[in-house]
Write an enzyme that holds these catalytic residues in place. Structure first.
Site, PDB file in Angstrom:
ATOM      1  N   CYS A  12       0.840  -1.209   0.000  1.00  0.00           N
ATOM      2  CA  CYS A  12       0.000   0.000   0.000  1.00  0.00           C
ATOM      3  C   CYS A  12       0.878   1.263   0.000  1.00  0.00           C
ATOM      4  O   CYS A  12       2.095   1.204   0.162  1.00  0.00           O
ATOM      5  CB  CYS A  12      -0.939  -0.014   1.194  1.00  0.00           C
ATOM      6  SG  CYS A  12      -0.099   0.202   2.779  1.00  0.00           S
ATOM      7  N   ALA A  67       2.953   1.764   3.030  1.00  0.00           N
ATOM      8  CA  ALA A  67       4.138   0.893   3.057  1.00  0.00           C
ATOM      9  C   ALA A  67       5.276   1.511   2.249  1.00  0.00           C
ATOM     10  O   ALA A  67       6.448   1.426   2.634  1.00  0.00           O
ATOM     11  CB  ALA A  67       3.798  -0.492   2.513  1.00  0.00           C
ATOM     12  N   ARG A  74      12.145  -5.275   5.411  1.00  0.00           N
ATOM     13  CA  ARG A  74      13.061  -5.284   4.263  1.00  0.00           C
ATOM     14  C   ARG A  74      14.519  -5.482   4.670  1.00  0.00           C
ATOM     15  O   ARG A  74      15.415  -5.356   3.863  1.00  0.00           O
ATOM     16  CB  ARG A  74      12.895  -4.006   3.438  1.00  0.00           C
ATOM     17  CG  ARG A  74      11.594  -4.077   2.684  1.00  0.00           C
ATOM     18  CD  ARG A  74      11.301  -3.016   1.668  1.00  0.00           C
ATOM     19  NE  ARG A  74      12.297  -2.115   1.241  1.00  0.00           N
ATOM     20  CZ  ARG A  74      12.714  -1.982  -0.023  1.00  0.00           C
ATOM     21  NH1 ARG A  74      12.249  -2.766  -0.952  1.00  0.00           N
ATOM     22  NH2 ARG A  74      13.590  -1.072  -0.344  1.00  0.00           N
ATOM     23  N   HIS A  92       6.143   6.508  -2.171  1.00  0.00           N
ATOM     24  CA  HIS A  92       7.503   7.019  -2.408  1.00  0.00           C
ATOM     25  C   HIS A  92       7.433   8.512  -2.744  1.00  0.00           C
ATOM     26  O   HIS A  92       8.206   9.315  -2.238  1.00  0.00           O
ATOM     27  CB  HIS A  92       8.165   6.301  -3.596  1.00  0.00           C
ATOM     28  CG  HIS A  92       8.179   4.808  -3.486  1.00  0.00           C
ATOM     29  ND1 HIS A  92       8.098   3.983  -4.574  1.00  0.00           N
ATOM     30  CD2 HIS A  92       8.258   3.997  -2.407  1.00  0.00           C
ATOM     31  CE1 HIS A  92       8.132   2.728  -4.171  1.00  0.00           C
ATOM     32  NE2 HIS A  92       8.226   2.714  -2.870  1.00  0.00           N
TER      33      HIS A  92
HETATM   34  S1  SF4 Z   1      -1.344  -1.597   5.994  1.00  0.00           S
HETATM   35 FE1  SF4 Z   1      -2.534   0.028   7.013  1.00  0.00          FE
HETATM   36  S2  SF4 Z   1      -2.263   1.792   5.676  1.00  0.00           S
HETATM   37 FE2  SF4 Z   1      -1.686   0.009   4.447  1.00  0.00          FE
HETATM   38  S3  SF4 Z   1      -3.609  -0.632   3.361  1.00  0.00           S
HETATM   39 FE3  SF4 Z   1      -3.482  -1.786   5.289  1.00  0.00          FE
HETATM   40  S4  SF4 Z   1      -4.723  -0.543   6.740  1.00  0.00           S
HETATM   41 FE4  SF4 Z   1      -4.168   0.791   5.021  1.00  0.00          FE
END
Ligand code: SF4
Length: 543
Positions: free
Chosen positions: A62, A65, A96, A196
């Site tokens: 996502c 992330a 990572r 990014h």
């Molecule tokens: S990890 Fe957290 S921020 Fe990323 S899609 Fe899932 S709920 Fe949303």
């Protein structure tokens, strides 16, 4: 028409990949699966950086992330607080294998901590700003860091907490701690690529240029898009140091707040991962006059080429000679291992589905082992990462890309200083030097190979079934499903427990690791004996 090693034409492989999809899905995916027929100037078009079709199990991560995990994750002295439920913070916490060296006296390292506001139901209902404020205060009281960064997760965007207002308030309150926030909710873009971009924007806006103190070193570069996974950055730094080149700041492997703050003091930006960081390279050029070039320290020959490129840019005879000496010193050991390994790896095949540039860079290492990459693609790239930067003017701005802020950057009134005169730049270009240039992955791949954007779980298994590569490289989500098919799988996001793979010593590590994987007999035993040769058979009584 070229055929694959099992005799299938690439068009047949593509048809097989699409066969099970409903017609509308097949039409969309067909545009992201390209048979590489690139020939010199002619590059076919691929669709990239578009939303994954709902229902498909994507390899992507996502936006949060990409921002918190990829770009800010490897930096050690910024307290990174995830504002959200605990799962988001835990998911992006050092997965990572970014390494850092905090051995200097007084060096801070917060990377081993996972800071989160741990939002609960009542925070979603009544708002989480107070909880965020309390978390920032607590972190400041305990650590007194130089900087605190706040990352928004999906629920924060949905309930509308104003994380930037909280950051401003706390920064003013502390006075000696830079507090800034990232609106990087997971749903904000089509993949981690949006994260990014958001990270680059905020680091540039809030940190770059904050420290104007002069930096030591004669040939000062910034290394952009290198994340020190498995110690890659340490190996690159070793080589740069040996050559007499000063790494002023890495974005962001083994980095510190001060490195970001002093990035405008370098004289060249060397870009490794084009996708994740080209925004910073462009902005540093516009605001401070620092040119950028594409480099690649994955692969021994690519490392040598990149060092020569950096030396050519500075144009100093002593540096050019020193770089040649270092290459001459380092290469024999690398070539000896390559020659040995090649007797067992020559002619084997690989598939690579990682990141923005890794699926490109690692092809050099496989080529050095005599292995061919028969299929590759990126999780989150844009068309320019496949086809080269010349397509950027053609890229369509859609609702998703419009969602991500484009910073308007101008030349700094006092600190803009072109590092080369127009004449010097022209001379370098006439000698074949390319600034702000990246050709992308496609032109480097063989004719008839398959380039697949945003490969998914189903297609990964189908590709392996049809083409039986000798090794498959991707991330943790794909690891075990691929290995269950009897094919070795190497993680190129986290390197499993290996690395470094960059530079000269890294190349040696990689050759040995891949030799071990592709020549192991264990993959032939993936089916239990009773699955292949059942000894018992039975029939229903009514048969
Ligand atoms: S990890 Fe957290 S921020 Fe990323 S899609 Fe899932 S709920 Fe949303």
């Amino acid at each position: 028409m070229a055929t694959t090693k099992n005799g299938l034409a690439p068009t047949e492989v593509k048809e097989e990949l699409l066969r099970k999809y409903p017609p509308k899905v097949a039409r969309k995916r067909a545009k992201q699966i390209m048979i590489n027929e690139a020939q010199q100037a002619e590059t076919p078009e691929i669709t990239a950086n578009v939303r994954t079709i709902p229902g498909i199990i994507t390899m992507r991560g996502c936006t949060y992330a990409g921002c918190k995990g990829v770009i800010l994750g490897p930096t050690r002295d910024i307290v990174n607080i995830t504002h959200g439920p605990i799962g988001c913070g835990f998911y992006s916490w050092l997965t990572r294998r970014n390494q850092t060296d905090a051995s200097a006296p007084g060096a801070e390292n917060y990377m081993t901590y996972c800071f989160s506001t741990d939002m609960q139901d009542q925070d979603i209902i009544f708002g989480g700003e107070k909880k965020l404020e309390a978390a920032i205060e607590e972190a400041y009281e305990i650590f007194h860091p130089k900087a605190i960064a706040i990352f928004a997760t999906c629920p924060v965007g949905l309930i509308g907490d104003d994380i930037h207002a909280v950051a401003r308030k706390m920064k003013a309150k502390f006075g000696d701690c830079n507090v800034f926030a990232f609106s990087c909710e997971g749903y904000k873009g089509v993949s981690q690529s949006a994260g990014h971009h958001i990270a680059n924007n905020q680091i540039f806006r809030h940190v770059v240029g904050e420290n104007d103190a002069d930096k030591p070193g004669e040939y000062r570069i910034n290394l952009l898009g290198e994340y020190n996974i498995g110690g890659d950055g340490f190996e690159i730094d070793r080589i740069l140091k040996k050559c007499g080149i000063t790494n002023n700041a890495t974005f962001s492997g083994n980095s510190t707040y001060d490195q970001f703050a002093s990035a405008h003091k370098a004289d060249l930006n060397a870009v490794m991962c084009h996708r994740s960081i080209n925004y910073v390279a462009d902005m540093l050029e516009t605001k401070y006059g620092i040119p950028w070039i594409k480099v690649n320290f994955i692969g021994a020959a690519s490392t040598a080429k990149s060092l020569r490129k950096i030396a050519q840019y500075f144009g100093d005879r002593s540096l050019i000679d020193r770089v040649e000496e270092v290459i001459a010193e380092e290469m024999p050991a690398v070539e000896a291992v390559a020659a040995d390994v090649r007797t067992r790896t020559e002619g084997k095949t690989a598939m690579l589905f990682v990141g923005g540039s890794r699926a490109h860079h690692y092809q050099d290492l496989f080529a050095e082992m005599g292995m061919q990459t028969i299929s590759a693609g990126y999780e989150f790239a844009h068309r320019d990462d496949y086809e080269g930067r010349h397509v950027i003017p053609e890229l369509k701005v859609d609702a998703d890309s419009r969602n991500i802020e484009e910073l308007e950057v101008e030349a700094d009134p006092t600190r803009f200083a072109p590092r080369k005169s127009p004449e010097e730049l022209k001379k370098l270009e006439e000698a074949g030097f390319k600034f702000k240039h990246y050709d992308g992955l496609v032109p480097d791949m063989d004719k008839g190979t398959l380039v697949v954007d945003d490969l998914n779980q189903y297609e990964a298994e189908k590709l392996v079934e049809l083409l039986r590569p000798d090794i498959f490289c991707a991330g943790i989500k794909e690891k075990f499903s691929i290995q269950k098919l009897g094919i070795p799988m190497k993680q190129l996001h986290s390197y499993d427990s290996g690395g470094p793979y960059a530079g000269f010593q890294g190349a040696v590590n990689f050759y040995k690791e891949i030799d071990r994987l592709v020549n192991s007999k264990v993959w032939g035993y993936m089916k239990a004996p009773w699955q292949e040769h059942p000894e018992l058979s039975a029939a229903y009584v009514w048969e």
